[in-house]
Design a protein around this motif. Structure first.
Motif, mmCIF file in Angstrom:
data_model
loop_
_atom_site.group_PDB
_atom_site.id
_atom_site.type_symbol
_atom_site.label_atom_id
_atom_site.label_comp_id
_atom_site.label_asym_id
_atom_site.label_seq_id
_atom_site.Cartn_x
_atom_site.Cartn_y
_atom_site.Cartn_z
ATOM 1 N N TYR A 247 -6.587 -2.200 20.303
ATOM 2 C CA TYR A 247 -5.781 -2.305 19.088
ATOM 3 C C TYR A 247 -4.289 -2.233 19.428
ATOM 4 O O TYR A 247 -3.487 -3.047 18.972
ATOM 5 N N GLU A 248 -3.938 -1.257 20.252
ATOM 6 C CA GLU A 248 -2.525 -1.053 20.583
ATOM 7 C C GLU A 248 -1.966 -2.202 21.428
ATOM 8 O O GLU A 248 -0.787 -2.543 21.314
ATOM 9 N N MET A 249 -2.805 -2.821 22.234
ATOM 10 C CA MET A 249 -2.369 -3.998 22.985
ATOM 11 C C MET A 249 -2.030 -5.135 22.025
ATOM 12 O O MET A 249 -1.019 -5.823 22.181
ATOM 13 N N GLY A 250 -2.875 -5.335 21.018
ATOM 14 C CA GLY A 250 -2.623 -6.377 20.028
ATOM 15 C C GLY A 250 -1.370 -6.088 19.219
ATOM 16 O O GLY A 250 -0.562 -6.984 18.955
ATOM 17 N N PHE A 251 -1.217 -4.833 18.856
ATOM 18 C CA PHE A 251 -0.048 -4.394 18.086
ATOM 19 C C PHE A 251 1.235 -4.681 18.874
ATOM 20 O O PHE A 251 2.190 -5.259 18.360
ATOM 21 N N ALA A 252 1.210 -4.283 20.139
ATOM 22 C CA ALA A 252 2.381 -4.464 21.008
ATOM 23 C C ALA A 252 2.680 -5.947 21.231
ATOM 24 O O ALA A 252 3.832 -6.387 21.190
ATOM 25 N N ARG A 253 1.636 -6.704 21.438
ATOM 26 C CA ARG A 253 1.794 -8.140 21.713
ATOM 27 C C ARG A 253 2.447 -8.856 20.527
ATOM 28 O O ARG A 253 3.356 -9.670 20.706
ATOM 29 N N ALA A 254 2.001 -8.528 19.320
ATOM 30 C CA ALA A 254 2.563 -9.185 18.133
ATOM 31 C C ALA A 254 4.035 -8.828 17.953
ATOM 32 O O ALA A 254 4.806 -9.613 17.409
ATOM 33 N N LEU A 255 4.439 -7.648 18.423
ATOM 34 C CA LEU A 255 5.843 -7.226 18.325
ATOM 35 C C LEU A 255 6.694 -7.832 19.437
ATOM 36 O O LEU A 255 7.906 -7.636 19.467
ATOM 37 N N GLY A 256 6.054 -8.512 20.381
ATOM 38 C CA GLY A 256 6.798 -9.149 21.461
ATOM 39 C C GLY A 256 7.023 -8.257 22.677
ATOM 40 O O GLY A 256 7.817 -8.593 23.554
ATOM 41 N N LEU A 257 6.345 -7.121 22.748
ATOM 42 C CA LEU A 257 6.466 -6.260 23.927
ATOM 43 C C LEU A 257 5.748 -6.908 25.112
ATOM 44 O O LEU A 257 4.815 -7.692 24.935
ATOM 45 N N ARG A 258 6.176 -6.553 26.317
ATOM 46 C CA ARG A 258 5.439 -6.956 27.509
ATOM 47 C C ARG A 258 4.193 -6.090 27.589
ATOM 48 O O ARG A 258 4.273 -4.874 27.384
ATOM 49 N N VAL A 259 3.065 -6.690 27.901
ATOM 50 C CA VAL A 259 1.822 -5.934 27.993
ATOM 51 C C VAL A 259 1.328 -5.904 29.441
ATOM 52 O O VAL A 259 0.966 -6.940 30.002
ATOM 53 N N PHE A 260 1.364 -4.734 30.031
ATOM 54 C CA PHE A 260 0.788 -4.511 31.356
ATOM 55 C C PHE A 260 -0.538 -3.775 31.159
ATOM 56 O O PHE A 260 -0.710 -3.066 30.170
ATOM 57 N N ALA A 261 -1.453 -3.943 32.096
ATOM 58 C CA ALA A 261 -2.739 -3.264 31.950
ATOM 59 C C ALA A 261 -3.350 -3.009 33.318
ATOM 60 O O ALA A 261 -3.066 -3.723 34.280
ATOM 61 N N TYR A 262 -4.175 -1.966 33.374
ATOM 62 C CA TYR A 262 -4.906 -1.701 34.618
ATOM 63 C C TYR A 262 -6.307 -1.214 34.293
ATOM 64 O O TYR A 262 -6.574 -0.702 33.204
ATOM 65 N N SER A 263 -7.201 -1.447 35.260
ATOM 66 C CA SER A 263 -8.560 -0.926 35.127
ATOM 67 C C SER A 263 -8.988 -0.353 36.455
ATOM 68 O O SER A 263 -8.658 -0.896 37.517
ATOM 69 N N ASN A 264 -9.738 0.718 36.413
ATOM 70 C CA ASN A 264 -10.247 1.347 37.636
ATOM 71 C C ASN A 264 -11.638 0.846 38.006
ATOM 72 O O ASN A 264 -12.358 1.480 38.768
ATOM 73 N N VAL A 265 -11.997 -0.301 37.447
ATOM 74 C CA VAL A 265 -13.255 -0.976 37.788
ATOM 75 C C VAL A 265 -12.912 -2.447 38.049
ATOM 76 O O VAL A 265 -12.318 -3.103 37.192
ATOM 77 N N THR A 266 -13.290 -2.956 39.222
ATOM 78 C CA THR A 266 -12.928 -4.343 39.552
ATOM 79 C C THR A 266 -13.983 -5.364 39.115
ATOM 80 O O THR A 266 -13.678 -6.534 38.956
ATOM 81 N N LYS A 267 -15.211 -4.916 38.931
ATOM 82 C CA LYS A 267 -16.304 -5.827 38.556
ATOM 83 C C LYS A 267 -15.931 -6.583 37.286
ATOM 84 O O LYS A 267 -15.404 -5.981 36.343
ATOM 85 N N ASP A 268 -16.231 -7.887 37.225
ATOM 86 C CA ASP A 268 -15.733 -8.644 36.081
ATOM 87 C C ASP A 268 -16.575 -8.404 34.827
ATOM 88 O O ASP A 268 -17.669 -7.836 34.856
ATOM 89 N N PHE A 269 -16.006 -8.809 33.707
ATOM 90 C CA PHE A 269 -16.536 -8.482 32.385
ATOM 91 C C PHE A 269 -17.951 -9.005 32.181
ATOM 92 O O PHE A 269 -18.829 -8.315 31.660
#
Lengths: 190, 190
Positions: free
Chosen positions: B88-110
């Protein structure tokens, strides 16, 4: 006509297009134009899976920007919470100032659902429960994560809950129609 | 100083405040002010659980609006996808024009993670796989739902992946630091 973006895991249904048509027909009956994520024709044939995914993401964001409200389908999806794509789109819509309506076909509250999902839950202290990974289980008497319910409440939308039969978990439209009814009241009759 | 909102399930950790301090210290080292969801002191004592939840939601949205970027912690949480509050917060930030960085501690794909989660998966047709509920399993060679990865890509952010040891699944900061490194390059040295 007021445009309503129809967020939800409906895009994953085998008959997604037919289901979208059904939802749109209902929207129309209540004075709204239903906008489905798959509405834009995208030529994905020559794209890698990754580029195709990113292309769909851009198209969906553009569609949300063209709408005045979102009706999010929040039935729990592969875990105790709703589909993350839907959660993302709720946040996106909320930041743009759209009204956020939502429905779920499961009435059981989030805390109880999370306990079902994490049978090893335990008390952390007098006020807090946590799962076997020691991650807190939200207990705010809400339908899902507080950000999602907050978006509905703060935007003046409506959250409709209904217990669907198992075979119609993702396709029952009773609560969806309740959202349309509430939206018609808010936006006025067409 | 450039403000980075630290979205993630970190708020559910038993030692959330100490963990936030650690993340903020790292942010500072890279020239950013880390902003944690729990940073605002809220008087929730006399509120019902529901009202407390909605109060937190409003405070978090306000914090995101005060930031220039988000670093979202996307490690899978109670299912194959990340925490829905984070989505939710990623979507919120994206719509406001913020840069969105992200990380995951699992490399296996979705797609692979979803298959693990839904052992009854099957082929729907030549190009599509679905779970036992006949809901399609996304197969776009992405880390999570396409909307989330799209936000990172389109905003010019960075997605960092790292396989953490099981005991440090939610606390390993290797990939988080990789995001800070990329953010420093994008925003310039302090």
């Amino acid at each position: 006509m007021t445009r309503a973006y129809l967020a939800g895991p409906d895009v994953f249904l085998p008959s997604a297009t037919a289901f979208a048509a059904k939802k749109k027909e209902l929207c129309h009956r209540y004075g709204f134009e239903g906008v489905f994520p798959l509405d834009v024709e995208l030529d994905l044939q020559n794209l890698s899976p990754r580029d195709a995914g990113l292309c769909i993401s851009q198209a969906n964001e553009k569609l949300i920007r063209s709408c005045q409200l979102v009706i999010a389908h929040m039935t729990p999806f592969r875990g105790p919470s709703c589909d993350v794509g839907t959660a993302y789109e709720m946040g996106f819509a909320r930041a743009l100032g759209l009204r956020v309506f939502a429905y779920s076909n499961v009435t059981k509250d989030f805390s109880a659902r999370t306990k079902d999902f994490a049978p090893g839950w335990q008390k952390r202290d007098e006020k807090t429960i946590e799962d076997a990974d020691h991650m807190q289980i939200e207990s705010f008497d809400l339908t899902d994560n507080l950000m999602l319910v907050g978006a509905v409440e703060e935007s003046g939308g409506n959250l409709a809950l209904h217990d669907a039969a198992p075979a119609e978990l993702y396709t029952d439209l009773t609560a969806f129609e309740e959202c349309l009814e509430a939206a018609r009241k808010l936006f006025g009759a067409p």
